[in-house]
Design an enzyme around this catalytic site. Structure first.
Site, short mmCIF file in Angstrom:
data_model
loop_
_atom_site.label_atom_id
_atom_site.label_comp_id
_atom_site.label_asym_id
_atom_site.label_seq_id
_atom_site.Cartn_x
_atom_site.Cartn_y
_atom_site.Cartn_z
N ASP A 1 0.84 -1.20 0.00
CA ASP A 1 0.00 0.00 0.00
C ASP A 1 0.88 1.26 0.00
O ASP A 1 2.10 1.20 0.29
CB ASP A 1 -0.89 -0.04 1.25
CG ASP A 1 -2.21 0.72 1.07
OD1 ASP A 1 -2.30 1.51 0.12
OD2 ASP A 1 -3.12 0.53 1.90
N ASP B 1 -10.68 2.31 -3.57
CA ASP B 1 -11.25 1.98 -2.26
C ASP B 1 -12.77 1.97 -2.33
O ASP B 1 -13.43 1.53 -1.40
CB ASP B 1 -10.79 3.00 -1.22
CG ASP B 1 -9.43 2.64 -0.64
OD1 ASP B 1 -8.93 1.54 -0.92
OD2 ASP B 1 -8.86 3.47 0.09
C1 DGJ Z 1 -5.85 1.93 1.77
C2 DGJ Z 1 -6.22 0.73 0.95
O1 DGJ Z 1 -6.66 1.13 -0.33
C3 DGJ Z 1 -7.26 -0.08 1.68
O2 DGJ Z 1 -7.67 -1.17 0.92
C4 DGJ Z 1 -6.67 -0.54 2.99
O3 DGJ Z 1 -5.62 -1.42 2.78
C5 DGJ Z 1 -6.21 0.66 3.80
N1 DGJ Z 1 -5.34 1.51 3.04
C6 DGJ Z 1 -5.48 0.21 5.05
O4 DGJ Z 1 -4.95 1.24 5.76
#
Ligand code: DGJ
Length: 740
Positions: free
Chosen positions: A482, A552
């Site tokens: 991430d 997301d």
């Molecule tokens: C952002 C990601 O896009 C989410 O799927 C998740 O992993 C969160 N970060 C976790 O902090």
């Protein structure tokens, strides 16, 4: 006065060894050099690309488009005459790779400043080499020893051309590179073009835009240090007034770079379209010492005469076979479960074990524990940088959970965010100088975190070592990598002020280096590129990662549009799509489990719901649809995608179809937003089937009209079409067609 027009017959100057290479390569299929016209010609799939050395020894484009016959005459390029006293010959003549100099006004590919203040750079042909599918042309400034190797490759299967440049300083003093593109693409002179590109923001990525190309310049870019949600480094240019999904000329390109980038699309004063892309010149400055080289990112370009639908399919094939680390045919993505939306930061051994049991019961193949397992991570205020297992949550380390996941026949994946640090962490307390910063200036936080300067060797080593250690001591099959904020104050105080802007290059190179090294040492490990959703998706990161997280936003209806936009540039194989809870956090919208599944089944399927809240019926539907997905996933992930009805522009319906490469199977997904006025669902006409093969149709979910035959020819399904029984709000149905 500088000599800008050296010998017309410079071919005579090509060293003998190079001439030998040329004549042997003339036998090769795809790249040819014609000594009389001095034209380089590349042919593959249904594409011809040609350019040549013109009368002033510059490289000038000749043709890019649908394949022409091998013996068709391509005229030797010749500079255009001065258009007016304001538009001199050098500026109106299209160029393959122009230095900023000699009175050039369109975007240059390369701009440098010499220590004596000279900023004029005019690149002339020196020599070339052809090695199979790759052509390297060396150009040089007319006076100074600045050399550029222009690389061209052509993919025999798709006709996609890769272009990049290697700039070498053979002078005795450093030079400052202020702009360095990979390439300029030139389209046939015309005014009837429109540009497609992708824009977005967090939770709203992959919005397809379209605008006419008018005189002037449109800039697509990221100045954020990484690829960005706001703009993706992909473009497509369609010709004609009414180009549609499956017909018309389309030129497209994608830049393989995960740092700040720029693609400028210009229509110049003589209506020439020039597309220049590479490092973003904004805040750029790369000091090239004598004897050193700078390699630009690669810029890939392709052409289709069957519309933007075929352009996408060509790009998908190229990504699957030539870009992804597991190419030429990557393993299909497993069905995954991810804990994020269920537990957020509150992960612990019993909670994750319980979710794992439930996930396994519906046929999930990989269990991924997301954020929260490390350091003093309770929420997003602390812990990033401290990559030890949190003892309160996992008193016996990760092993018991991993063993449990394995006992359930799934493999185990883990979330990491290696490039970031919370100020509230042991790492930051020990190394406050490791982040991007300008001394004495505030350090702007995003999600309470700062960006580690990966360009620094000590930071790079730290990141590589903790990941290597994690993978060496735990049976981890997958990392979700991430990256949750963009750069600010991009200073690198440990190096001289003149060298600091190299961070834009070195950071990304080190990122790629870490990924490559980890993959080499742990070949079984797969990696996802996630950046608060789809903030780092490009052909650069895809060389080292197996999949991406497009957004997301997991609202199944929004996802139809997000996924539609995504597939213009990227293959459904890498497009992770989770089924999450309803009503969802994004829009508080309620949709059925089946609707959420079918929306996600158009890509690589995952489940991200809180399974503790599911009832028996939800589990039963999920189990049945995951089973059905496994029966079509090869087709969805590796087949040809047809976007039959777009969900864009407020459409009430949307339909996609995937056809397997051997045309033995097709999967059809249909969605209805809301029925109105008692209208039936519009008839659906399939594409891409073999007209003569008989296909049997079966339902994955939902019904076709009762008159639909159980089997018929490909021709029938494509010409007669099918009627789907859909009425209501947020309705869906899916079918598979199997050759008999
Ligand atoms: C952002 C990601 O896009 C989410 O799927 C998740 O992993 C969160 N970060 C976790 O902090």
């Amino acid at each position: 006065m500088l000599h800008r027009h050296p010998l017309r017959h410079a071919a005579l100057l090509i060293p003998i060894a190079i001439l030998a290479a040329v004549s042997s390569a003339q036998k090769a299929d795809s790249i040819h050099y014609d000594e009389h016209t001095r034209i380089f010609r590349m042919d593959a799939a249904d594409v011809t690309y040609a350019f040549g050395v013109n009368n002033v020894e510059e490289l000038e484009p000749v043709y890019w488009g649908r394949a022409v016959a091998a013996n068709d005459p391509l005229p030797a390029p010749h500079t255009m005459p001065e258009a007016s006293s304001n538009d001199s010959a050098p500026t109106v003549t299209p160029k393959e790779y122009a230095g900023w100099g000699g009175g050039l006004y369109p975007e240059p590919a390369l701009k440098v400043t010499f220590p004596d203040g000279n900023r004029d750079l005019v690149l002339h042909y020196v020599s070339h080499k052809i090695n199979g599918d790759e052509l390297i042309i060396t150009v040089k400034d007319i006076e100074r020893a600045v050399f550029v190797d222009l690389h061209y490759s052509i993919d025999p299967a798709t006709g996609i051309i890769g272009r990049w440049a290697v700039i070498e300083n053979k002078t005795s003093t450093p030079i400052m590179i202020e702009a360095a593109a990979a390439a300029t693409w030139n389209l046939p002179r015309d005014t009837d073009y429109s540009l497609r590109y992708l824009t977005g923001r967090w939770a709203g990525e992959w919005q397809l835009q379209k605008q006419a190309i008018l005189p002037g310049e449109t800039v697509l870019q990221s100045k954020r240090g990484s690829t960005s949600h706001q703009n993706n480094p992909w473009f497509a240019i369609e010709r004609g007034e009414h180009p549609d999904e499956e017909s018309g000329d389309v030129w497209f390109g994608a830049l393989a770079w995960s740092g700040s980038w720029r693609i400028s699309v210009e229509q110049d004063q003589l209506q020439q379209i020039r597309v220049t892309g590479g490092f973003n010149p904004f805040d750029f400055g790369y000091k090239l010492a004598p004897g050193k080289q700078l390699e630009t990112p690669k810029f890939f370009g392709g052409y289709s005469h069957e519309g933007i639908g075929e352009a996408s399919r060509i790009l998908h094939r190229f990504e699957l076979t030539k870009v992804l680390p597991q190419g030429p045919m990557p393993k299909p993505r497993p069905v995954i479960y991810n804990s994020w939306e269920a537990t957020e930061f509150h992960v612990d051994e019993p909670g994750q074990s319980a979710l794992a049991e439930k996930a396994a019961s519906i046929g999930v193949e990989r269990f991924i524990m997301d954020d929260g397992w490390f350091g003093q991570r309770k929420d997003d205020h602390a812990g990033l940088g401290d990559w030890y297992v949190n003892k309160e949550k996992f008193p016996n380390g990760l092993k018991p959970l991993i063993d449990k996941v394995h006992s359930l026949n799934m493999d185990f994946g883990l979330w990491v965010e290696p490039e970031m640090v919370n100020p509230d962490s042991d790492l930051y307390r020990k190394h406050p100088d490791w982040v991007l910063n300008f001394p004495g200036r505030p350090r702007t936080e995003g999600r309470n975190q700062l960006v580690l300067n990966l360009a620094r060797k000590d930071v790079r080593d730290y990141v590589y070592n903790f990941l290597d250690d994690l993978l060496s001591h735990n049976q981890i099959a997958f990392l979700k990598w991430d990256y949750n904020r963009n750069w600010s104050e991009p200073g690198w105080p440990a190096v001289a002020p003149d060298d600091q802007k190299e961070v834009y290059v070195e950071y990304t190179r080190n990122l790629y280096g870490i990924l490559a090294e980890l993959r080499a040492k742990h070949p079984g490990v797969e990696i996802e590129s996630c950046a608060s959703g789809g903030g780092r998706v490009d052909l650069g990161i895809l060389r080292y990662t197996d999949e991406v997280w497009p957004s997301d936003n997991t609202d199944a209806f929004d996802r139809l549009r997000i996924q539609d936009g995504f597939t213009y540039a990227y293959t459904p194989e890498v497009m992770m799509a989770w089924v999450t809870d309803s009503p969802g956090w994004t829009n508080n919208r309620t949709t059925s489990v089946a609707y959420r599944f079918l929306s996600s089944m158009q890509g690589s399927l995952g489940v991200g719901a809180n399974l503790n809240k599911w009832g028996p019926e939800d589990f039963a539907t999920a189990k049945q649809l995951i089973e059905a997905y496994k029966g079509i996933r090869e087709t969805v992930q590796h087949g040809s995608l047809y976007r039959l009805v777009s969900p864009r522009d407020g459409s009430e319906t949307s339909v996609t179809e995937s056809v397997s490469s051997d045309k033995k199977q097709a999967a059809l997904f249909t969605f209805l937003h809301s029925s109105t006025m008692n209208y039936p669902y519009p008839r659906v006409f399939l594409r891409g089937l073999d007209p003569k093969t008989t296909y049997a149709v079966t339902s994955i979910y939902g019904r076709l009209s009762k008159d639909t035959p159980t089997s018929a020819s490909g021709s029938y399904w494509m010409s007669h079409g099918v009627d789907v029984e859909l009425k209501g709000d947020f309705q869906t149905a899916a079918f598979r067609f199997d050759a008999k």
